[in-house]
Scaffold this active site. Structure first.
Site, mmCIF file in Angstrom:
data_model
loop_
_atom_site.group_PDB
_atom_site.id
_atom_site.type_symbol
_atom_site.label_atom_id
_atom_site.label_comp_id
_atom_site.label_asym_id
_atom_site.label_seq_id
_atom_site.Cartn_x
_atom_site.Cartn_y
_atom_site.Cartn_z
ATOM 1 N N TYR A 1 -24.583 -6.241 19.236
ATOM 2 C CA TYR A 1 -25.907 -6.761 18.882
ATOM 3 C C TYR A 1 -26.245 -6.505 17.424
ATOM 4 O O TYR A 1 -26.973 -7.266 16.803
ATOM 5 C CB TYR A 1 -26.997 -6.097 19.733
ATOM 6 C CG TYR A 1 -27.240 -6.709 21.087
ATOM 7 C CD1 TYR A 1 -26.215 -6.819 22.017
ATOM 8 C CD2 TYR A 1 -28.504 -7.155 21.443
ATOM 9 C CE1 TYR A 1 -26.444 -7.353 23.257
ATOM 10 C CE2 TYR A 1 -28.743 -7.695 22.692
ATOM 11 C CZ TYR A 1 -27.716 -7.788 23.592
ATOM 12 O OH TYR A 1 -27.957 -8.323 24.828
ATOM 13 N N LYS B 1 -14.614 -1.138 28.826
ATOM 14 C CA LYS B 1 -13.491 -2.082 28.935
ATOM 15 C C LYS B 1 -12.328 -1.483 28.146
ATOM 16 O O LYS B 1 -11.845 -2.062 27.170
ATOM 17 C CB LYS B 1 -13.935 -3.455 28.378
ATOM 18 C CG LYS B 1 -12.957 -4.585 28.597
ATOM 19 C CD LYS B 1 -12.888 -5.086 30.023
ATOM 20 C CE LYS B 1 -11.770 -6.073 30.197
ATOM 21 N NZ LYS B 1 -11.509 -6.434 31.608
ATOM 22 N N ASP C 1 -15.737 -5.237 34.368
ATOM 23 C CA ASP C 1 -15.578 -6.379 35.288
ATOM 24 C C ASP C 1 -15.581 -5.890 36.736
ATOM 25 O O ASP C 1 -16.209 -6.485 37.618
ATOM 26 C CB ASP C 1 -14.321 -7.206 34.959
ATOM 27 C CG ASP C 1 -13.073 -6.363 34.735
ATOM 28 O OD1 ASP C 1 -13.177 -5.126 34.642
ATOM 29 O OD2 ASP C 1 -11.975 -6.954 34.668
ATOM 30 N N ASP D 1 -26.756 -5.003 29.074
ATOM 31 C CA ASP D 1 -27.628 -6.181 29.161
ATOM 32 C C ASP D 1 -27.249 -7.004 30.390
ATOM 33 O O ASP D 1 -28.086 -7.370 31.208
ATOM 34 C CB ASP D 1 -27.474 -7.018 27.881
ATOM 35 C CG ASP D 1 -28.271 -8.306 27.942
ATOM 36 O OD1 ASP D 1 -29.440 -8.235 28.367
ATOM 37 O OD2 ASP D 1 -27.727 -9.366 27.585
ATOM 38 N N ASP E 1 -29.186 -7.242 34.402
ATOM 39 C CA ASP E 1 -29.692 -8.468 35.040
ATOM 40 C C ASP E 1 -29.128 -8.582 36.456
ATOM 41 O O ASP E 1 -29.835 -8.923 37.403
ATOM 42 C CB ASP E 1 -29.269 -9.713 34.242
ATOM 43 C CG ASP E 1 -30.371 -10.211 33.323
ATOM 44 O OD1 ASP E 1 -31.106 -9.358 32.781
ATOM 45 O OD2 ASP E 1 -30.494 -11.439 33.146
#
Ligand code: IPM
Ligand code: MG
Length: 356
Positions: free
Chosen positions: A142, A187, A219, A243, A247
């Site tokens: 970001y 990851k 994942d 982020d 959600d």
């Protein structure tokens, strides 16, 4: 106590949900003998319209000087075509960075009254959903360099050990106060930044022998959140993974309109906001669910103002409101009574008064 709260109503449904949260805060102030002063701050689309800037320096300053910030929501289609530097979201990112709030706490908890609203199979829900995502908020992709040149776009993802360590500590401390299980999500099979992340988390683990640390690839984590959410207590992860996962986590609770969040940095001044967006399609129609914002105000009392009793009172009032069968449109189901945003606020305030 006297506290100064910077209030960002923002865009879309922002103003109406914030209004209800402020009324709830006023009711708390009255009951417990506190004084809350509110300072309005323009941020997001409304600030673009007014000043041509989603967060002018003077507005950011008001936030930095406050005891904490309450935010409704920003953004909307109206500002979709403005240049990247001027988007409403840029205001939010500048606010987070300007306040130095590196630690974002997003609870995924299912309200027993709303368990039927989860899109997951009931047998999965019945095992319980109650975990927290601790998301690093002011680093990573970001805030790396963004550029587009000669048909090639680049976004830089970088993390320093120091940045990882400070959010890692929040993860361990949070787990220590709960179920003592911390899952570090990364990851590391692909990214250098994730390998460093994992290393730092394991180094920190030695200082927190009472907390069980596990590692999970992002994942796989996305899959586990829908397959077996009961396994999680606290997740700690970098900005963009957090982020996306937050959600997903909010969705399985069936009520994104109910979820608050806190963002904190080195001091006690925090940023508190519901995790949902500005929902321009229902703005101004008295349809929005103000509970995410009301519960964010409760988090502000708990984490920034050290008022746990007052925070409990709000949460109990919300639960009693749900017990009575009141529902805004987003969580409406058969046999319940539908109410608007304003009436929802009123009913919760009534519950607060009855408690006292
Ligand atoms: C969130 C939002 C923001 C983010 C956007 C609006 C910049 O999606 O708070 O999760 O990506 O952090
Ligand atoms: Mg998001």
């Amino acid at each position: 106590m006297v506290k100064n709260i910077a209030v960002i109503r923002g865009d879309g449904i922002g103003p109406e949900i914030v209004e209800q949260a402020l009324r709830v805060l006023d009711a708390v102030a009255l009951r417990y003998g506190h004084t809350f002063h509110y300072t309005d701050v323009d941020m997001g689309g409304c600030a673009i319209d007014k000043y041509g800037d989603p967060l002018p320096e003077t507005e950011l300053q008001k936030c930095v000087e406050s005891d904490s910030v309450l935010l409704g929501a920003v953004g909307g289609d109206k500002w979709n075509d403005v240049p990247a530097q001027l988007r409403p979201e840029k205001g939010l990112l500048r606010l987070r960075a300007g306040m130095g709030v590196y630690s974002n706490n997003r609870p995924a908890k299912i309200w027993k009254q709303l368990s039927a609203a989860s899109p997951l199979r009931q047998e999965i829900v019945d095992k319980g959903i109650d975990f927290i995502i601790v998301r690093e908020l002011i680093g990573g992709i970001y805030f790396g360099e963004h550029k587009t040149e000669g048909g090639v776009a680049t976004d830089m993802l970088r993390y320093s050990e120091a940045e990882i360590e400070r959010i890692g500590r929040i993860g361990f401390e949070t787990a220590r106060k709960r179920g003592k299980k911390l899952c570090s999500v990364e990851k590391s099979n692909v990214l250098d930044s994730s390998r460093l992340w994992k290393q730092v988390m394991h180094r920190l683990a030695e200082e927190y022998p009472d907390v069980a640390l596990s590692d999970m690839l992002v994942d796989n984590c996305a899959m586990q959140i829908v397959k077996n959410p009961a396994q999680f207590d606290v997740l700690v992860t970098e900005n963009m993974f957090g982020d996306i996962l937050s959600d997903e986590a909010s969705m399985i609770t069936g009520s994104i309109g109910m979820i608050p969040s806190s963002s904190l940095g080195a001091g006690s001044c925090g940023l508190y906001e519901p995790i949902h967006g500005s929902a321009p399609d229902i703005a101004g129609k008295d349809l929005a669910n103000p509970i995410g914002t009301i519960l964010s105000a409760a988090m502000m009392l708990r984490y920034s103002f050290d008022m746990p009793q007052e925070a409990d009172a709000i949460e109990t009032a919300v639960s009693a409101y749900l017990d009575d069968g009141w529902r805004t449109a987003d969580i409406m189901s058969e046999g319940m009574t539908q109410v608007g945003c304003r009436q929802c606020g009123e009913l919760i305030i009534r519950k607060l008064r009855e408690e006292g």
